[in-house]
Design a protein around this motif. Structure first.
Motif, short mmCIF file in Angstrom:
data_model
loop_
_atom_site.label_atom_id
_atom_site.label_comp_id
_atom_site.label_asym_id
_atom_site.label_seq_id
_atom_site.Cartn_x
_atom_site.Cartn_y
_atom_site.Cartn_z
N GLU A 193 0.80 -1.23 0.05
CA GLU A 193 -0.02 0.15 -0.08
C GLU A 193 0.71 1.33 0.19
N LYS A 194 0.44 2.33 -0.98
CA LYS A 194 1.27 3.48 -0.87
C LYS A 194 0.69 4.43 0.21
N LYS A 195 1.57 5.20 0.92
CA LYS A 195 1.09 6.12 1.95
C LYS A 195 0.04 6.98 1.51
N ARG A 196 -0.94 7.33 1.90
CA ARG A 196 -1.96 8.05 1.66
C ARG A 196 -1.52 9.61 2.07
N VAL A 197 -1.48 10.49 1.11
CA VAL A 197 -1.32 12.12 1.71
C VAL A 197 -2.18 12.64 2.67
N HIS A 198 -1.51 13.29 3.86
CA HIS A 198 -2.40 13.85 4.68
C HIS A 198 -3.39 14.88 4.00
N ALA A 199 -4.54 14.81 4.40
CA ALA A 199 -5.62 15.98 3.98
C ALA A 199 -5.84 16.90 5.10
N ILE A 200 -5.87 18.24 4.90
CA ILE A 200 -6.15 19.42 5.71
C ILE A 200 -7.59 19.52 6.36
N ARG A 201 -8.15 19.38 7.32
CA ARG A 201 -9.62 19.44 7.64
C ARG A 201 -9.82 20.69 7.89
N SER A 202 -9.02 21.57 8.77
CA SER A 202 -9.74 22.88 8.98
C SER A 202 -8.35 23.80 9.35
N ILE A 203 -8.56 25.04 9.32
CA ILE A 203 -7.49 26.23 9.39
C ILE A 203 -8.09 27.24 10.12
N LYS A 204 -7.55 27.57 11.22
CA LYS A 204 -8.26 28.55 12.30
C LYS A 204 -7.11 29.67 12.60
N GLN A 205 -7.82 30.42 13.14
CA GLN A 205 -6.61 31.55 13.73
C GLN A 205 -7.19 32.04 15.09
N LYS A 206 -6.11 31.93 15.95
CA LYS A 206 -6.61 32.45 17.23
C LYS A 206 -5.25 33.26 17.69
N ASN A 207 -5.82 34.49 17.63
CA ASN A 207 -4.97 35.70 18.17
C ASN A 207 -3.74 35.70 16.92
N ASN A 208 -2.66 35.30 17.27
CA ASN A 208 -1.44 35.53 16.32
C ASN A 208 -1.00 34.07 16.27
N THR A 209 -1.85 33.14 16.49
CA THR A 209 -1.61 31.61 16.16
C THR A 209 -2.49 30.99 14.97
N ILE A 210 -1.74 30.43 14.19
CA ILE A 210 -2.54 29.69 13.11
C ILE A 210 -2.59 28.07 13.49
#
Length: 494
Positions: free
Chosen positions: A128-145
């Motif tokens: 089996e070939k390793k599956r590429v990660h998928a991004i589920r969410s992107i959030k920002q809290k103050n100065n942190t992503i």
């Protein structure tokens, strides 16, 4: 050799599988399902992603993938009010051809015996070939992503580097992942610009840009990525990102200028470059003045270029390191497997018999339909080892997708390399002619999933240039020029 049915006739595209069919088809199906629910801007992005997947399906010989992507492309174009007639005809011809092929298959006579398949079959399962990660969410809290994935990530999925060029400071994070949605707008205090987008299949890029130095810090907690921007860092305290990155090589040489330090930081950022010495083995390429062979000259220049780029911190690979024949398809497939950032194919030109002693100069090409008779002639020379019966309609259909995805980057790369070569070789050879940057359908570039160019370092049929191409000092001068062009491309396009 992979055979792919695209139009009324069967054409052969000399490529090898660059993506696993199942994974590719899964990505296509996922995008296809989103079309009915997508906004106009999201539909445009889906169309772009499907065009990328269409190219992957074609070079991989994935017939199901070709059909599915074309269906999605036609659907998106209609929703966006674009003319989809060309791709509808292409799709109709594929479907018709496949239907005829099924009818021509001979059916084995029924012997009345049932086939028994053991549940405990000892047939080994393919790895089996390793599956590429998928991004589920992107959030920002103050100065942190905060970026969450479909499963925990590790430091090996993350690469960091920084750039300082002409008063523009950038912190860049490359994530080995796919982004299946439009990223939200991020607005971090005291940071001029924050962008995140799919850079290419399997890589998402986050860029922080400002007019002052940026102090960002990345760390992973329970598989989630946090990128924090320091708002008021102590100038005396050096804030180091918690991301594994290649350290610059130490040197005992005298101190360098600020500009040189900036380049040093950039070049040690683990960029991957694949250099392709043209021809090789039974394919000598052009044979010119005094029976000089193209395959030997381009291999020498490629090896010198490899050494120069490695010293600057790049990861560099050659498609061939000796006099060996390699199919055109295997060259770009090699670059794709290495996840290269650039693909540089190096060749020497040859003039028609009537002009053998007069034509000269260096030129750089990027993939596109040929615009001039000269470009068509040169492309025909370099494509000799690619046996293809693809008709004009199929060629233009494929190249039209390539034009929309990588043509801009490849064009910029070609300009920088051409300028770099001319500037370097003319220091001692003022008579070197500028052949310019041109477009041509070189099939060695078709399968590349990254910006790709083909460099013609001179005319091997010209007595003066043929001698120079086998001169070690001139070979090094060419290699320095190409390396300078690559460096400028990364500085100007990050």
């Amino acid at each position: 050799m992979e055979r792919t049915i695209i139009t009324k006739s069967v054409w052969i595209l000399l490529v090898s599988i660059s993506l696993l069919f199942a994974n590719n088809l899964a990505d296509i199906n996922a995008l296809y399902k989103k079309i009915p629910y997508a906004s106009k801007s999201e539909t445009a992005k889906i169309l772009h992603d499907l065009e990328n997947l269409y190219i992957s399906a074609v070079v991989a010989g994935d017939k199901k993938g070709v059909v599915k992507t074309l269906k999605g492309i036609v659907k998106c174009q209609k929703l966006l009010g674009l003319d989809a007639s060309t791709y509808e005809r292409e799709l109709a011809e594929i479907t018709t051809r496949q239907s005829q092929a099924k009818k021509s298959v001979q059916i084995k006579p029924n012997t009345g015996q049932k086939q028994v398949t053991s549940k405990n079959s000892s047939k080994p399962k393919p790895p089996e070939k390793k599956r590429v990660h998928a991004i589920r969410s992107i959030k920002q809290k103050n100065n942190t992503i905060i970026i969450k994935f479909d499963r925990p990530i590790s430091k090996s999925q993350l690469l960091f580097f920084e750039i300082n060029s002409n008063g523009r400071y950038k912190d860049i994070y490359d994530l080995k992942a796919n982004l299946g949605f439009q990223a939200p707008k991020l607005n971090i205090k005291n940071i001029k610009s924050t962008k995140i987008a799919q850079n290419r299949i399997g890589k998402v890029r986050l860029v922080l840009e400002d007019q002052a130095k940026i102090y960002s810090n990345a760390y992973i907690r329970q598989g989630t990525l946090f990128i924090e921007v320091q708002q008021n860092p102590d100038k005396k305290q050096k804030v180091a990102p918690k991301v594994i990155q290649t350290k610059p090589q130490t040197s005992t040489k005298p101190s360098v200028t600020k500009k040189q330090k900036t380049k040093k930081r950039l070049y040690s950022s683990s960029k991957v470059i694949v250099i392709d010495p043209g021809h090789g083995g039974k394919d000598a390429g052009a044979v010119g003045y005094k029976k000089y062979q193209e395959k030997h000259a381009v291999l020498k220049v490629s090896k010198v270029l490899q050494g120069l780029l490695k010293k600057q911190g790049y990861k560099v690979y050659l498609t061939r390191e000796k006099d060996k024949f390699i199919k055109l398809s295997n060259r770009t497939n090699f670059a794709n497997k290495k996840e290269a950032d650039l693909f540089i194919s190096i060749h020497a030109n040859a003039s028609p018999s009537a002009q053998k002693l007069t034509l000269k100069g260096i030129e750089t090409f990027f993939l596109s339909p040929a615009k001039t008779a000269k470009a068509k002639r040169i492309a025909a020379k370099e494509n000799r080892s690619a046996v293809t019966n693809m008709n004009d309609m199929s060629k233009n259909t494929l190249l039209s997708f390539l034009n929309k995805t990588k043509i801009v980057q490849s064009n910029k790369l070609a300009i920088d390399i051409q300028k770099g070569m001319l500037s370097q070789v003319r220091k001692k050879h003022k008579d070197v002619r500028d052949g310019g940057v041109r477009e041509a359908p070189f099939w060695v570039l078709v399968g590349a999933q990254m910006p790709a160019v083909l460099v013609e370092i001179g005319y091997i049929t010209n007595p003066t240039e043929a001698g120079r191409l086998f001169n070690p000092f001139y070979q090094k001068s060419l290699a320095i020029g190409i390396a300078n062009g690559i460096n400028n491309y990364f500085i100007n396009n990050q």
